[in-house]
Write a protein that holds these residues in place. Structure first.
Motif, short mmCIF file in Angstrom:
data_model
loop_
_atom_site.label_atom_id
_atom_site.label_comp_id
_atom_site.label_asym_id
_atom_site.label_seq_id
_atom_site.Cartn_x
_atom_site.Cartn_y
_atom_site.Cartn_z
N VAL A 31 0.87 -1.18 0.00
CA VAL A 31 0.00 0.00 0.00
C VAL A 31 0.90 1.23 0.00
O VAL A 31 2.07 1.16 0.40
CB VAL A 31 -0.94 0.02 1.22
CG1 VAL A 31 -1.97 -1.08 1.13
CG2 VAL A 31 -0.15 -0.06 2.52
N THR A 32 0.37 2.34 -0.44
CA THR A 32 1.14 3.57 -0.56
C THR A 32 0.85 4.50 0.61
O THR A 32 -0.31 4.69 0.99
CB THR A 32 0.82 4.29 -1.88
OG1 THR A 32 1.06 3.40 -2.97
CG2 THR A 32 1.68 5.53 -2.05
N VAL A 33 1.90 5.05 1.18
CA VAL A 33 1.74 6.03 2.25
C VAL A 33 1.19 7.32 1.63
O VAL A 33 1.69 7.80 0.61
CB VAL A 33 3.08 6.31 2.96
CG1 VAL A 33 2.91 7.34 4.06
CG2 VAL A 33 3.64 5.00 3.52
N ALA A 34 0.16 7.88 2.23
CA ALA A 34 -0.51 9.05 1.68
C ALA A 34 -0.54 10.17 2.71
O ALA A 34 -0.17 10.00 3.88
CB ALA A 34 -1.92 8.70 1.24
N GLN A 35 -0.98 11.34 2.23
CA GLN A 35 -1.25 12.46 3.11
C GLN A 35 -2.76 12.55 3.31
O GLN A 35 -3.51 12.54 2.35
CB GLN A 35 -0.72 13.77 2.53
CG GLN A 35 0.77 13.98 2.71
CD GLN A 35 1.20 15.39 2.31
OE1 GLN A 35 0.63 15.99 1.43
NE2 GLN A 35 2.21 15.90 2.98
N ALA A 36 -3.18 12.66 4.54
CA ALA A 36 -4.60 12.74 4.87
C ALA A 36 -4.83 13.95 5.76
O ALA A 36 -3.92 14.45 6.43
CB ALA A 36 -5.07 11.47 5.58
N TYR A 37 -6.07 14.42 5.73
CA TYR A 37 -6.45 15.59 6.51
C TYR A 37 -7.35 15.15 7.67
O TYR A 37 -8.31 14.40 7.45
CB TYR A 37 -7.16 16.62 5.65
CG TYR A 37 -6.22 17.33 4.71
CD1 TYR A 37 -5.72 18.59 5.02
CD2 TYR A 37 -5.82 16.76 3.52
CE1 TYR A 37 -4.86 19.26 4.17
CE2 TYR A 37 -4.95 17.41 2.66
CZ TYR A 37 -4.48 18.66 2.98
OH TYR A 37 -3.62 19.30 2.14
N PRO A 38 -7.06 15.61 8.89
CA PRO A 38 -7.88 15.23 10.04
C PRO A 38 -9.34 15.64 9.90
O PRO A 38 -10.20 15.11 10.61
CB PRO A 38 -7.21 15.96 11.21
CG PRO A 38 -5.79 16.17 10.78
CD PRO A 38 -5.88 16.39 9.30
N SER A 39 -9.64 16.57 9.00
CA SER A 39 -11.04 16.98 8.82
C SER A 39 -11.92 15.83 8.35
O SER A 39 -13.15 15.90 8.44
CB SER A 39 -11.11 18.13 7.81
OG SER A 39 -10.58 17.73 6.56
N GLN A 40 -11.31 14.76 7.84
CA GLN A 40 -12.09 13.60 7.42
C GLN A 40 -12.88 13.01 8.59
O GLN A 40 -13.91 12.38 8.39
CB GLN A 40 -11.17 12.54 6.81
CG GLN A 40 -10.47 13.00 5.54
CD GLN A 40 -9.53 11.95 4.99
OE1 GLN A 40 -9.52 10.80 5.44
NE2 GLN A 40 -8.71 12.33 4.02
#
Length: 405
Positions: free
Chosen positions: A58-67
């Motif tokens: 799997v690929t490491v991604a950038q995510a936003y806590p607003s999710q």
């Protein structure tokens, strides 16, 4: 019946008989031992060479806590609530165009002009008529003063009976006529001014002005084109330019009828532009159009930007996340996140296996809070490939092969 000869039936008990009976069993045992040794050696060699393990990554991604606060996602477009196609009320040939696409203009600024020599001449004539009327008024006022003086002298002479009553009556009539002329001259001035104002309006109609502060979006005509705003004649243009107030940009998003209950006015939202995937802008639901699109079973929801941004342009594609509460400032920055199955435990510590050039490298990581279906993690970088659900026997430096799906 003759008796059978059993003298030839006997058991050989010599050394050669023993060797002949034992040889097949020894050969079978020898092959078993050799096979076991070969398999063991192969296992040892395979272990030493690091046999390729079949893994998924799997690929490491950038995510936003607003999710974590997202109730609903919708798509839409950026639109300007104040937008106008500028044209002239008069019909004529475009003589001058002073703006281009992207030009910033102020309210009442002239952006284009039609040929107006005829209406300009008419305006000059109307202004001259005003001056003539004013001159007539001045002459009339002089006559009025003379008539007043003559009437005054006639009254004094009549009291002294130096003149006849008829002379006094003539002086009074002259005074009344002078007063009436003044009223006529004043009316003539008003008419001349009205004519001048009409000519000025006709001249102004050849000038195209900006109705508000904004930015020119499109240019629909060029110098020399015939402008006919109320006609569709061939080789003619209607609007000259299109202007928009960039301070009124909003996102119009279609929300499914079944999700209307999740939306309300003044609800916080987060806007993501397709042109800038890493940009997250604050927004608020400004209004909900009180009618549904029957063909799509959707409701049009308008989301305004909390603060203007020069990167936002009309007609941009946008995604809107409707939130349950505003995102705290500390959670607006993106975090590195990965699927929870990519984090393993080795010797009581959290690790991850980074896949690179056909091998895996074990790196220590620190897991954080959940971000939607992912989990925040420290120790790896966005874009890294991590082994998903690593087997207990997977080791640092071992060769791997991607599993076929």
């Amino acid at each position: 019946m003759a008796n059978p000869d059993i003298s030839k039936l006997k058991i050989e008990r010599g050394p050669q008989a023993q060797l002949a009976g034992a040889h097949p069993r020894r050969r079978w045992l020898r092959w078993v031992v050799v096979g076991v040794l070969v398999l063991g050696a192969a296992a040892v060699v395979s272990r030493r060479l690091g046999g390729a393990a079949s893994v998924e990554t799997v690929t490491v991604a950038q995510a936003y806590p607003s999710q974590n606060y997202t109730l609903l996602n919708a798509t839409g477009y950026v639109v300007a609530q104040r937008k106008a196609a500028l044209s002239s009320k008069a019909t004529g040939r475009l003589e001058w165009l002073g703006v281009l696409e992207g030009s910033h203009v102020k309210k009442d600024e002239v952006v284009a002009r039609l040929e107006n020599r005829d209406v300009s001449a008419a305006l000059g004539q109307a202004k001259a008529n005003v001056q003539v009327a004013q001159a007539n008024l001045a002459q009339g006022q002089a006559e009025l003063q003379d008539a007043q003086a003559a009437f005054k002298r006639s009254a004094e002479l009549l009291q002294q009976k130096f003149i006849a009553a008829a002379t006094y009556d003539a002086a009074q009539a002259r005074l009344n006529k002078a007063r009436a002329n003044i009223a006529g001259y004043q009316a003539a001035i008003a008419a001349a001014k009205a004519g001048a104002q009409s000519a000025q309006v006709a001249l102004d109609q050849t000038l195209i002005r900006a109705p508000f502060d904004g930015v020119i979006l499109t240019k629909s005509a060029n110098v020399g084109d015939n402008i006919t705003p109320f006609s569709s004649a061939a080789d003619s243009k209607g609007a000259v330019v299109t202007i928009a107030d960039m301070d009124t940009l909003e996102v119009e998003a279609d929300v499914s009828e079944s999700n209307i209950s999740k939306i309300h006015v003044d609800q916080p939202a987060e806007i993501q532009l397709d042109a800038f995937p890493e940009l997250r802008l604050e927004g608020t639901v400004s209004r909900m159009v009180p009618t549904l699109d029957r063909s799509k079973a959707t409701l049009l929801v308008k989301v305004r930007f909390a603060a203007p941004d020069s990167r936002v342009l009309p007609d941009m594609s946008a995604k809107v996340a409707f939130l349950s509460k505003p995102v705290p400032p500390a959670e607006r920055a993106p975090v590195v996140a990965v699927q929870p199955g990519a984090i393993a435990t080795r010797d009581g510590k959290s690790v991850a296996f980074v896949a690179d050039a056909g091998k895996v490298h074990q790196v220590p990581v620190t897991a954080g809070a959940k971000v939607g279906e992912l989990v925040a993690v420290q120790g790896v970088n966005p874009g890294d490939k991590l082994v998903l659900n690593p087997a207990p026997g997977l080791r640092d430096g071992q060769a791997i092969a991607l599993a076929k799906k």
